[in-house]
Write a protein that holds these residues in place. Structure first.
Motif: not given
Length: 206
Positions: A176, A178, A184-189, A182
């Motif tokens: 992936h 990012f 924060l979305e990467a850390y959540e994933l 984005d």
């Protein structure tokens, strides 16, 4: 970033016992576990068994040097390892997940008088530890930090050389990418370890 993590693995591998002719199990097939597959092969391990609870990660394991893979969800892992290893448990176990369950599993699946390397950064401060099993198996265990203090940064330089020379399929583990917006979305994933994620890259220029 890939060279930094790979370097820490190469540094840790220098503190393992002689692996020639030995069987090694690697718990966790995230990027660190994949790097360990490669490092163990370079150090002469006869058999490298990659374990992960997520089957999709095992698809990458043999590309990096594993000889066997084991999806250890919903099975008796020790029995499955004996089936793969001529009735014997591994001589050495690398714990590359950082979870309490993985640390306990390492003790369960290593042979008597075996060696455990706890490499995964713990996700907790305290845990229930199976000291009875550890004691009666006469195990040796160690953790490993300090790559940054290594003279001349030898392990990191070796990692850079192997990556630069194309000796390892580093791009294969990047699943992936990012944009920085984005992040924060990467850390959540990364936290939930879903969507086939192995190594996540943040594009700082996006």
């Amino acid at each position: 970033m890939q060279a930094q993590q790979f370097g820490t693995v190469l540094f840790a591998a220098k503190h393992l016992p002689d692996l020639h002719g030995k069987t090694v199990a690697v718990i966790g097939q995230g990027s660190a576990g994949l790097w360990f597959n490669f490092a163990l092969k370079q150090r002469g391990a006869a058999k490298i068994i990659a374990l992960d609870l997520k089957a999709y990660r095992l698809a990458y394991s043999k590309r990096f040097g594993a000889t066997d893979t084991l999806h250890n969800a919903d099975i008796t892992t020790a029995d499955a390892l004996r089936d793969l290893n001529g009735g014997n448990l591994p001589d050495v176990v690398i714990e590359a997940a950082g979870e309490a369950a993985a640390i306990r599993l390492a003790i369960e699946i290593v042979r008597e008088n075996g060696f455990i390397l706890n490499f995964g950064v713990p996700r907790f401060e305290t845990m229930n530890f199976p000291i009875f099993d550890f004691f009666w198996k006469s195990l040796t265990a160690r953790s490993n930090v300090g790559t940054i203090q290594e003279p001349n940064h030898t392990s990191t330089r070796q990692a850079l050389e192997w990556i630069s020379d194309g000796a390892v399929p580093v791009a294969d583990m990047i699943t992936h990418t990012f944009k920085f917006a984005d992040v924060l979305e990467a850390y959540e994933l990364h936290r939930i370890q879903d969507e086939g994620a192995v190594k996540i890259v943040i594009d700082m220029e996006s």
